[in-house]
Design an enzyme around this catalytic site. Structure first.
Site, PDB file in Angstrom:
ATOM      1  N   ASP A 140       0.838  -1.189   0.000  1.00 10.30           N
ATOM      2  CA  ASP A 140       0.000   0.000   0.000  1.00 10.30           C
ATOM      3  C   ASP A 140       0.880   1.248   0.000  1.00 10.30           C
ATOM      4  O   ASP A 140       1.964   1.239  -0.574  1.00 10.30           O
ATOM      5  CB  ASP A 140      -0.941  -0.050   1.215  1.00 10.30           C
ATOM      6  CG  ASP A 140      -2.288   0.591   0.940  1.00 10.30           C
ATOM      7  OD1 ASP A 140      -2.311   1.804   0.681  1.00 10.30           O
ATOM      8  OD2 ASP A 140      -3.317  -0.105   0.993  1.00 10.30           O
ATOM      9  N   HIS A 215      -3.796   5.981   3.474  1.00 13.32           N
ATOM     10  CA  HIS A 215      -4.461   4.775   2.972  1.00 13.32           C
ATOM     11  C   HIS A 215      -3.822   3.501   3.530  1.00 13.32           C
ATOM     12  O   HIS A 215      -4.512   2.585   3.992  1.00 13.32           O
ATOM     13  CB  HIS A 215      -4.397   4.794   1.443  1.00 13.32           C
ATOM     14  CG  HIS A 215      -5.256   3.788   0.754  1.00 13.32           C
ATOM     15  ND1 HIS A 215      -4.873   2.467   0.576  1.00 13.32           N
ATOM     16  CD2 HIS A 215      -6.474   3.906   0.162  1.00 13.32           C
ATOM     17  CE1 HIS A 215      -5.823   1.821  -0.088  1.00 13.32           C
ATOM     18  NE2 HIS A 215      -6.808   2.674  -0.361  1.00 13.32           N
ATOM     19  N   SER A 543     -11.118  -0.845  -1.081  1.00 19.82           N
ATOM     20  CA  SER A 543      -9.842  -0.777  -0.349  1.00 19.82           C
ATOM     21  C   SER A 543     -10.044  -1.096   1.122  1.00 19.82           C
ATOM     22  O   SER A 543      -9.148  -1.600   1.781  1.00 19.82           O
ATOM     23  CB  SER A 543      -9.243   0.632  -0.444  1.00 19.82           C
ATOM     24  OG  SER A 543      -8.430   0.773  -1.565  1.00 19.82           O
TER      25      SER A 543
END
Length: 763
Positions: A140, A215, A543
């Site tokens: 990520d 994220h 996600s």
């Protein structure tokens, strides 16, 4: 003078042509790994020699891949790439691909917040202890190591088999890792080549595993974050935050940067993670669909699966369009998104006394209690209805609430545009593309998001009332929302265009308004002007659903260390549910209609049942090879995925749908009869007996033989055959229907969804 000008113009044109011919970019080169001459000590040496033979510079070789992929990534011009393609030892030369990110109460909603007693035959204490040996690798945007979600209090020593490490960087010290966050690496050469023309050049972004985006911290803490009491986003969703497998270890691989995630960097991350010794790989990112031999994630995931690593990937956020899936390889768990039973209501009170409910995570002082003027689509700019940057004129919106249509630019950016133009509030109204789906955001000004139907009423009022007004207010956090879950409208949908005979997505998990850890280098909205800091954030996307399943796979791995990745996948799929908390069939947020298996796959995961599924559909590496051989691929393409020179495709399925998959996708095409066999393995009690129950559309007859399976021993395997016959009069325009096959006894229901298509085409 004119002749001289023409001369210089021609010279300039020649120079530009030469420069463009020499322009270098990243190529991923797939090599016949086993052709390495013995004169080279390593594959790296061999690849370097290949490049030097092209008169390429020393720094052209970006990565050497040895595990996830056989080959290398290099900086080449188009002529060099073409020369490489002509080499007998080169299987393929591909331009680097850009992939994108598919951007609390969850454990309780999933039935994981039971801290005492037996959990499907496993004591919580035993499961926690076993989880300490499971390592979840997350590819990520990196990790914010100071997050409380990575606190290692009470965790035992790191497993001795772990070969990973924490890399240092200008803003990241290896000492920031601990017994919880046991690995942190970064891979940026592909990104540097794409953004600056050389991976040697210094980037504005620090080369380190530190998460400057948020994220990666969110996904890794969702999968395996530690318990954190009193977690919230600026007062919203207050409670204890924890990952799905809070006692498992986390290893972060930073492969995504400001412009996205490059295939060369992703492959390098996967290559390293496999060697480091992760048990689960979680990738909340993807690109378009392409054949498996061109899909770097699919190729890397094949090796991971072969080595016993469970690979979970997000399905994509391109719903509700059909055939919009990413990451469809059958050895990957493809995860869609659903809602939780938690909401964040906000209200818009109009001057006509009508009060509409939407959602918001706004946490400021609010508008007070005095209505103000409401405007929509005012001004000369044709994009003012969308509130795109520069589209709003201050004289039209100053001191007013602005209605903005959802779409094109980010939801939170629209609020920033309204605020910059002097507006004091925003109503974010869905259009047909998003339907009735509501996603809450931490806006910079008082704002409420509403569905399309309500949006249409508000737009109508704003445009036609002589003095439209509005007042926005906020309702905090509400629990036990019904119905839930609902399939998120953004969640990408089937059918699977790469292999229509494999039903995708596999499952859905929580992916709307998810609270998890966050990077403190960026505000909750991610906007530059957002100076707020929060240790947690609420986000939506596949996600967010993907790491839920990654964490659950870690739990199943802890409970059943001898299970293969396909057995874990089967357990999660066959025990998934397809009814919401009102006991009604799952619905689709796009339009409120009933959902189907192209949207929710096998259904919504149910971890407690997955721990004890009764039966599993297991798949070996040889089975996956037979599946690949049944596709219209060359032997070289199959060998490139499998990475073995001795693959001959002597064993292959007559139809890709013969793979022992836990779901069925029946494509009749020109045939009226489709017949598949499956093999079930007993992971329940000895002496278990199962009977079959089938459901399907009227225009298809379904026959299962035998209708009863007896398993005398644990680990015993039994086969069955199912025949699907389309009625002669079946309307060929009926493009898709759905059904199920369930093997059941008093203890277990082992359910497989079926999709039916009469043509290969999509509506």
């Amino acid at each position: 003078m004119a002749a001289e000008a023409r001369f210089w113009f021609a010279a300039l044109l020649l120079l530009v042509t030469c420069l463009s011919a020499m322009a270098k970019q990243t190529y991923i080169v797939q090599m016949n790994h086993h052709s390495k001459p013995s004169s080279y000590a390593t594959h790296h040496d061999w690849y370097s020699a290949h490049l030097q033979s092209l008169s390429s510079t020393e720094d052209s070789l970006l990565y050497t891949y040895t595990t996830a992929y056989h080959g290398f990534a290099a900086s080449l011009d188009s002529e060099q790439a073409e020369l490489l393609r002509q080499s007998d030892s080169v299987l393929g030369v591909y331009e680097d691909t850009l992939y994108t990110l598919h951007t609390t109460r969850t454990p309780e909603f999933l039935g994981l917040e039971i801290e005492s007693g037996l959990w499907a035959g496993h004591s919580t204490q035993d499961l926690n202890q076993a989880s300490n040996d499971v390592i979840v690798g997350v590819l990520d945007t990196g990790v914010w190591p100071e997050s409380k979600s990575f606190d290692d209090a009470g965790m035992p020593e790191i497993p001795t088999r772990w070969r990973g490490q924490c890399e240092s960087g200008s803003d990241f010290a290896p000492s920031l890792c601990n017994k919880k966050l046991i690995g942190a690496r970064s891979f940026s050469k592909g990104f540097h080549m794409a953004s600056g023309g050389s991976f040697m050049r210094k980037s504005k972004e620090a080369e380190s595993p530190r998460d400057r985006d948020g994220h990666g911290t969110h996904t890794s803490s969702t999968a395996a974050g530690s318990h954190v009491a009193n977690a919230s986003l600026l007062g919203y969703a207050t409670g204890t935050a924890r990952g799905m497998a809070p006692h498992a270890r986390v290893a972060a691989y930073k492969v995504c940067w400001s412009t996205g995630c490059f295939g060369s960097d992703i492959l390098a991350g996967m290559d390293r993670a496999i060697v480091d010794g992760v048990d689960v790989l979680s990738l909340s990112l993807g690109g378009g669909s392409s054949p498996y031999y061109r899909d770097t994630i699919a190729i890397g995931a094949f090796t991971a699966t072969e080595r016993g690593i469970f690979v979970s990937c997000s399905a994509g956020n391109s719903g509700p369009s059909k055939a919009s899936l990413a990451n469809t390889a059958p050895w990957i768990m493809t995860v869609g998104a659903g809602t939780l039973d938690r909401d964040f209501p906000a209200y818009a009170l109009l001057g006509n006394k009508k009060r509409f409910t939407g959602v918001s995570l706004y946490s400021g002082t609010g508008m007070g209690n005095k209505p103000v003027q409401l405007v929509y689509n005012k001004g000369s700019n044709s994009s003012s209805n969308l509130c795109l940057p520069g589209s709003l004129q201050p004289e039209h919106v100053r001191g007013k609430v602005v209605v903005c249509d959802r779409g094109i630019n980010a939801r939170v950016e629209k609020g920033g545009v309204v605020r910059a133009a002097g507006g004091i509030g925003m109503i974010l109204a869905n259009t047909a593309a998003s339907g009735e789906e509501l996603v809450a955001d931490s806006h910079l000004l008082p704002a409420v998001a509403v569905g399309m139907r309500v949006g249409d009423l508000i737009r109508e009022y704003a445009e036609h009332d002589s003095n439209p007004t509005a007042l926005i207010s906020f309702g905090g956090t509400v629990l036990n929302v019904r119905p839930s879950p609902v399939v998120a409208a953004f969640s990408s949908r089937g059918p699977n265009l790469v292999t229509p005979q494999i039903l995708k997505p596999d499952v859905i998990g929580p992916g709307v308004n998810i609270l998890a850890g966050w990077s403190e280098s960026i505000g909750p909205t991610g906007l530059e002007e957002d100076t707020r800091k929060s240790q947690f954030n609420i986000m939506s996307g596949t996600s967010m659903s993907c790491p839920h399943i990654s964490g659950l796979a870690a739990l199943l791995k802890a409970a059943h260390p001898d299970w293969s990745p396909s057995a874990i996948k089967s357990a999660l799929m066959t025990t998934a549910y397809t009814q919401d908390n009102t006991k009604a069939p799952l619905r689709d947020a796009a339009d409120g209609s009933l959902s189907n298996s192209w949207a929710h796959g096998s259904g919504h995961v149910e971890p407690q049942k997955a721990l004890s599924p009764g039966l599993v559909y297991d798949i070996s590496t040889d089975d996956y090879v037979a599946f690949l051989c049944s596709l219209d691929y060359t032997l070289e393409h199959v060998q490139a995925i499998v990475k073995k020179p001795n693959v001959t495709c002597s064993r292959k399925y007559s139809d890709p749908g013969q793979l022992n998959y836990p779901s069925f996708s029946v494509v009749f095409g020109k045939k009226r009869v489709v017949r598949y066999s499956r093999e079930l393995t007993n992971v329940g009690a000895a002496g278990s007996i199962y009977r079959v129950a089938v459901t399907g559309p009227q225009m298809v007859r379904i026959a299962v033989k035998p209708t009863r399976l007896v398993f005398k021993n644990v680990g015993e395997k039994q086969r069955y055959t199912v025949t699907f016959v389309a009625n002669k009069g079946a309307d060929k325009t009926a493009r898709s229907e759905f059904g199920s096959i369930v093997w059941q006894n008093p203890q277990h229901q082992v359910k497989s969804p079926i999709s039916f298509a009469w043509t290969q085409l999509i509506d």
